[in-house]
Design a protein around this motif. Structure first.
Motif, PDB file in Angstrom:
ATOM      1  N   TYR A  42       2.752  13.181 -23.571  1.00 34.38           N
ATOM      2  CA  TYR A  42       2.687  14.558 -23.045  1.00 34.38           C
ATOM      3  C   TYR A  42       2.381  14.556 -21.546  1.00 34.38           C
ATOM      4  CZ  TYR A  42       0.264  19.110 -22.368  1.00 34.38           C
ATOM      5  OH  TYR A  42      -0.181  20.318 -21.908  1.00 34.38           O
ATOM      6  N   HIS A  43       1.421  13.725 -21.149  1.00 39.04           N
ATOM      7  CA  HIS A  43       1.070  13.659 -19.726  1.00 39.04           C
ATOM      8  C   HIS A  43       2.225  13.070 -18.908  1.00 39.04           C
ATOM      9  CE1 HIS A  43      -2.955  15.106 -20.178  1.00 39.04           C
ATOM     10  NE2 HIS A  43      -3.377  14.076 -20.889  1.00 39.04           N
ATOM     11  N   ASP A  66      -0.073  26.069 -21.309  1.00 39.32           N
ATOM     12  CA  ASP A  66       0.050  25.177 -22.469  1.00 39.32           C
ATOM     13  C   ASP A  66       1.017  24.020 -22.237  1.00 39.32           C
ATOM     14  OD1 ASP A  66      -1.833  26.295 -24.083  1.00 39.32           O
ATOM     15  OD2 ASP A  66      -0.443  27.483 -25.283  1.00 39.32           O
ATOM     16  N   LYS A  67       1.857  24.144 -21.224  1.00 38.55           N
ATOM     17  CA  LYS A  67       2.776  23.046 -20.915  1.00 38.55           C
ATOM     18  C   LYS A  67       2.071  21.851 -20.292  1.00 38.55           C
ATOM     19  CE  LYS A  67       6.946  25.790 -19.947  1.00 38.55           C
ATOM     20  NZ  LYS A  67       8.003  26.001 -18.925  1.00 38.55           N
ATOM     21  N   ILE A  68       0.937  22.085 -19.676  1.00 41.45           N
ATOM     22  CA  ILE A  68       0.336  21.021 -18.875  1.00 41.45           C
ATOM     23  C   ILE A  68      -1.155  20.796 -19.085  1.00 41.45           C
ATOM     24  CG2 ILE A  68       2.030  21.232 -17.001  1.00 41.45           C
ATOM     25  CD1 ILE A  68      -0.389  22.715 -15.496  1.00 41.45           C
ATOM     26  N   ASN A  74      -4.983  20.107 -20.527  1.00 41.32           N
ATOM     27  CA  ASN A  74      -5.605  19.152 -21.440  1.00 41.32           C
ATOM     28  C   ASN A  74      -6.045  19.944 -22.674  1.00 41.32           C
ATOM     29  OD1 ASN A  74      -6.998  17.089 -22.671  1.00 41.32           O
ATOM     30  ND2 ASN A  74      -8.580  16.909 -21.099  1.00 41.32           N
ATOM     31  N   HIS A  75      -5.210  19.933 -23.711  1.00 43.39           N
ATOM     32  CA  HIS A  75      -5.439  20.833 -24.845  1.00 43.39           C
ATOM     33  C   HIS A  75      -6.785  20.584 -25.529  1.00 43.39           C
ATOM     34  CE1 HIS A  75      -1.499  22.886 -25.118  1.00 43.39           C
ATOM     35  NE2 HIS A  75      -1.099  21.832 -24.434  1.00 43.39           N
ATOM     36  N   PHE A  76      -7.205  19.327 -25.537  1.00 42.02           N
ATOM     37  CA  PHE A  76      -8.494  19.011 -26.160  1.00 42.02           C
ATOM     38  C   PHE A  76      -9.576  18.784 -25.094  1.00 42.02           C
ATOM     39  CE2 PHE A  76      -5.622  18.571 -29.673  1.00 42.02           C
ATOM     40  CZ  PHE A  76      -6.376  18.919 -30.782  1.00 42.02           C
ATOM     41  N   THR A 133       5.506  22.760 -25.769  1.00 39.81           N
ATOM     42  CA  THR A 133       4.957  22.090 -26.945  1.00 39.81           C
ATOM     43  C   THR A 133       3.509  21.700 -26.695  1.00 39.81           C
ATOM     44  OG1 THR A 133       5.709  19.984 -26.062  1.00 39.81           O
ATOM     45  CG2 THR A 133       7.129  21.067 -27.679  1.00 39.81           C
ATOM     46  N   VAL A 134       2.796  21.391 -27.769  1.00 40.69           N
ATOM     47  CA  VAL A 134       1.450  20.856 -27.644  1.00 40.69           C
ATOM     48  C   VAL A 134       1.416  19.526 -28.400  1.00 40.69           C
ATOM     49  CG1 VAL A 134       0.444  23.159 -27.475  1.00 40.69           C
ATOM     50  CG2 VAL A 134       0.550  22.027 -29.680  1.00 40.69           C
ATOM     51  N   PRO A 135       0.586  18.592 -27.930  1.00 39.25           N
ATOM     52  CA  PRO A 135       0.567  17.276 -28.580  1.00 39.25           C
ATOM     53  C   PRO A 135       0.108  17.353 -30.040  1.00 39.25           C
ATOM     54  CG  PRO A 135      -0.595  17.211 -26.460  1.00 39.25           C
ATOM     55  CD  PRO A 135      -0.314  18.644 -26.757  1.00 39.25           C
ATOM     56  N   PHE A 136      -0.880  18.183 -30.329  1.00 40.37           N
ATOM     57  CA  PHE A 136      -1.435  18.258 -31.684  1.00 40.37           C
ATOM     58  C   PHE A 136      -1.813  19.701 -32.012  1.00 40.37           C
ATOM     59  CE2 PHE A 136      -2.712  13.849 -30.675  1.00 40.37           C
ATOM     60  CZ  PHE A 136      -2.164  13.222 -31.771  1.00 40.37           C
ATOM     61  N   ARG A 157      -0.934  23.245 -10.133  1.00 37.88           N
ATOM     62  CA  ARG A 157       0.064  22.321 -10.651  1.00 37.88           C
ATOM     63  C   ARG A 157       1.307  23.055 -11.178  1.00 37.88           C
ATOM     64  NH1 ARG A 157      -0.872  18.241 -15.744  1.00 37.88           N
ATOM     65  NH2 ARG A 157       1.329  17.739 -16.042  1.00 37.88           N
ATOM     66  N   ASP A 204      -8.256  11.687 -23.064  1.00 43.67           N
ATOM     67  CA  ASP A 204      -7.135  12.588 -22.768  1.00 43.67           C
ATOM     68  C   ASP A 204      -7.134  13.020 -21.306  1.00 43.67           C
ATOM     69  OD1 ASP A 204      -6.431  12.452 -25.411  1.00 43.67           O
ATOM     70  OD2 ASP A 204      -6.680  14.587 -25.829  1.00 43.67           O
ATOM     71  N   LEU A 260       9.805  21.940 -18.529  1.00 43.83           N
ATOM     72  CA  LEU A 260       8.957  21.438 -19.616  1.00 43.83           C
ATOM     73  C   LEU A 260       9.016  22.354 -20.829  1.00 43.83           C
ATOM     74  CD1 LEU A 260       5.721  20.379 -17.688  1.00 43.83           C
ATOM     75  CD2 LEU A 260       7.462  18.862 -18.653  1.00 43.83           C
ATOM     76  N   PRO A 261       9.066  21.766 -22.025  1.00 43.58           N
ATOM     77  CA  PRO A 261       8.989  22.589 -23.221  1.00 43.58           C
ATOM     78  C   PRO A 261       7.550  23.082 -23.418  1.00 43.58           C
ATOM     79  CG  PRO A 261       8.926  20.271 -23.819  1.00 43.58           C
ATOM     80  CD  PRO A 261       9.097  20.324 -22.317  1.00 43.58           C
ATOM     81  N   GLY A 292       4.735  15.590 -18.478  1.00 46.91           N
ATOM     82  CA  GLY A 292       4.193  16.645 -17.627  1.00 46.91           C
ATOM     83  C   GLY A 292       4.252  16.331 -16.145  1.00 46.91           C
ATOM     84  N   PHE A 293       4.383  15.062 -15.797  1.00 43.77           N
ATOM     85  CA  PHE A 293       4.552  14.692 -14.385  1.00 43.77           C
ATOM     86  C   PHE A 293       5.970  14.192 -14.104  1.00 43.77           C
ATOM     87  CE2 PHE A 293      -0.057  14.793 -14.806  1.00 43.77           C
ATOM     88  CZ  PHE A 293      -0.375  15.543 -13.688  1.00 43.77           C
TER      89      PHE A 293
END
Lengths: 368, 368
Positions: free
Chosen positions: B123-124, A246-248, A250-252, B16-19, A102, B94, B13-14, B127-128
């Motif tokens: 975030y998703h 980390d941009k894309i 699934n962090h969790f 960043t992370v959602p949480f 991706r 998620d 994309l930055p 991401g797309f």
């Protein structure tokens, strides 16, 4: 009232799956397999310390896992003598391959792999609209030179190479691979899948500087560490590339108990050594079983052995069908001439005994 | 020697992370939280039967999970009185939201959500390459009519609505939501996130025909079933939409032990009822703790309570900072005017006692 609007890419994708699981085969057979030797799972299982750690951690499953997999990454960094910023943990190599594709691949982008290599990588490439270019195996081994030449020819963004290889079990020595890498075209990333490397002879993993931007290495707890069901893989590469996940990602997405289990498994070097010895003995046993029927096996640096059934793919498929009908779950290469072989995962004596019983009949069934 | 070539989208994309997870906060604090009430985890934990099932299944973690999650889907289908073909299991909501967005959204495609709703969905979408259109909450509730009007205006392919809502805990009654759905524009899919619905009053889940192509419902074992760390979510929708997940999902992404645990959790209705009662009592306790300081709480159909700190976002952020510094992990809404509140997850008496101790000081700290 109309349905949802898919992307054009999704509309164009077939509804195929990379693999049918053994459970689905068991349901259609109406009975369980007696030996599960088809998915290169590690039947010897994980370290008892990892099992104990996971059982203890189950009480805390109400908590999400640490999205950074901090403790596991820290231990892996120490283990591999790299920085934590050089490691990303994900939902198995399958999950990480999906993220990696991706990051790089959009519709029309070129990707190179070997014809007959890992189907799940191909699935991800197709899933993001990439165009796959395949080169044949040479002498049942992936051919780095041919892969990299093809990558140059088609302007590939990614080239996939498994070392050791699946499904053949063959391998290249690290120094040779490191030299071949000099032929990688500029801007092409080598995806080095080292899922089986812990089983391989010392020196199979090439010595590559961790900040080399041309390579990403994939590793897993599914094979030598015996935790396929836990879904823990990791990738090692230059910090910039690792950070881009980390941009894309699934962090969790990581299972908390699996994170803890992987950490415990990594720390039990003794069990890993025992597993590798058990696997080596089982490889010899598979070779003996084949030899007693006059068949040749390929040398393997993995936890499976490709048994050359000595004829064409149709014959090997009949051997496989008979083994499956006798309750032995095995798989085989998809592409000729590698499909003259069937691929048998290593297992403990009990499984090998079942194989030894079933194998002669499989050959006589195939010859009918 | 140049680095890999990312897609243009990824380049944009930055990072960043959602949480940020509580573990990362603990590492920077240098000490653990005394009470973990910030991620809407279910501190009451899963059914002891689920824990026992997972501990027993750990011995078999050398096997991959069933890629079709057959047994769990079969049980869920029975539970919800739908077909197995109407259910897909994935790596938490998620993970499923990521797959769903990928199925529908490409660069420039319009998506509608509420301003302040679930960041991971956003975030998703980003991401797309999707374009997010946000509508404000109305009276601290998501506003279906405003969402669907906006969806029509911008030609959205997806509209996201959580019922009950996170982070406010508010909800709509099922029949009202089902009526509102008639305003969904053609070709727009409603993503109905029902992560918290088991905590909600009877009738909160709208009665929607399973083959209605306009809606997909997301459910999870992370909340009422107390298994956030296991990463098991599922989606229910028309068979065609569910089948499309098979084109792109990580087929071997599910943890085997988690599949088995979720099945056991689903079958323990008694524990679920007990959990919901415990959560309801804790909600009352949080309301009491707030009321004893003269503060108002929002009615909640979830396992958390939004405490209205009575002033602006800056004040609420100071309340939160003080709670965190006192070892109470909590979070809060991101967007005004909802950010006048802090969001506190329900927990057992011990956790509520710690909250009761820390809360008065948090307010006095904030007032300084």
């Amino acid at each position: 009232m109309s349905g949802p609007r898919y992307t054009n890419l999704v509309e164009s994708l077939p509804a195929t799956v990379p693999f049918v699981g053994p459970e689905e085969q068991e349901r259609s057979r109406g009975t369980s397999f007696a030996a599960r030797l088809g998915a290169n799972e590690n039947v010897f299982g994980p370290s008892p310390k990892a099992i104990a750690a996971m059982q203890a951690a189950t009480d805390d499953v109400w908590m999400y896992g640490d999205p950074t997999s901090h403790d596991l990454r820290q231990a892996l960094a120490k283990h591999h003598r790299v920085g934590m910023e050089n490691i990303v943990v994900g939902e198995g190599i399958d999950g990480l391959l999906g993220y990696l594709v991706r990051l790089m691949i959009g519709p029309g982008d070129a990707v190179v792999t070997s014809d007959g290599a890992y189907p799940t990588f191909n699935y991800h490439v197709a899933g993001f609209g990439g165009v796959l270019h395949k080169v044949p195996y040479t002498d049942d081994r992936e051919d780095p030179s041919a892969l990299f030449t093809k990558a140059k020819e088609v302007g590939a963004k990614l080239v996939y190479l498994a070392n050791p290889d699946n499904p053949m079990g063959t391998w290249h020595e690290g120094p040779a691979l490191a030299r071949a890498q000099d032929d990688l075209p500029d801007g092409c990333l080598l995806v080095l899948d080292e899922a089986y490397v812990e089983f391989a002879p010392e020196g199979t993993a090439p010595n590559i500087a961790i900040d080399d931007p041309r390579v990403i290495r994939m590793r897993t707890f599914s094979k030598a560490y015996g935790m396929a069901g836990a879904r823990v893989g990791y990738a090692m590469a230059a910090a910039e590339l690792i950070q881009s996940f980390d941009k894309i990602r699934n962090h969790f997405g990581m299972n908390r108990v699996a994170q803890i289990g992987a950490l415990a498994a990594l720390q039990d070097a003794e069990w890993l050594a025992k597993t590798c010895a058990d696997v080596a003995a089982a490889r010899d046993r598979i070779a003996e079983i084949a030899a007693s029927e006059g068949l040749h096996t390929l040398p393997s640096a993995t936890n499976f052995v490709a048994v050359d059934c000595g004829k064409d793919g149709d014959f090997a498929r009949r051997v496989l069908a008979s083994l499956v009908s006798q309750g032995i779950f095995v798989r085989m290469p998809f592409v000729a001439p590698q499909d003259r072989c069937i691929r048998i995962s290593c297992g403990p004596n009990h499984d090998m005994d079942l194989l030894a019983q079933a194998f002669p009949r499989a050959l006589s069934d195939a010859r009918k």
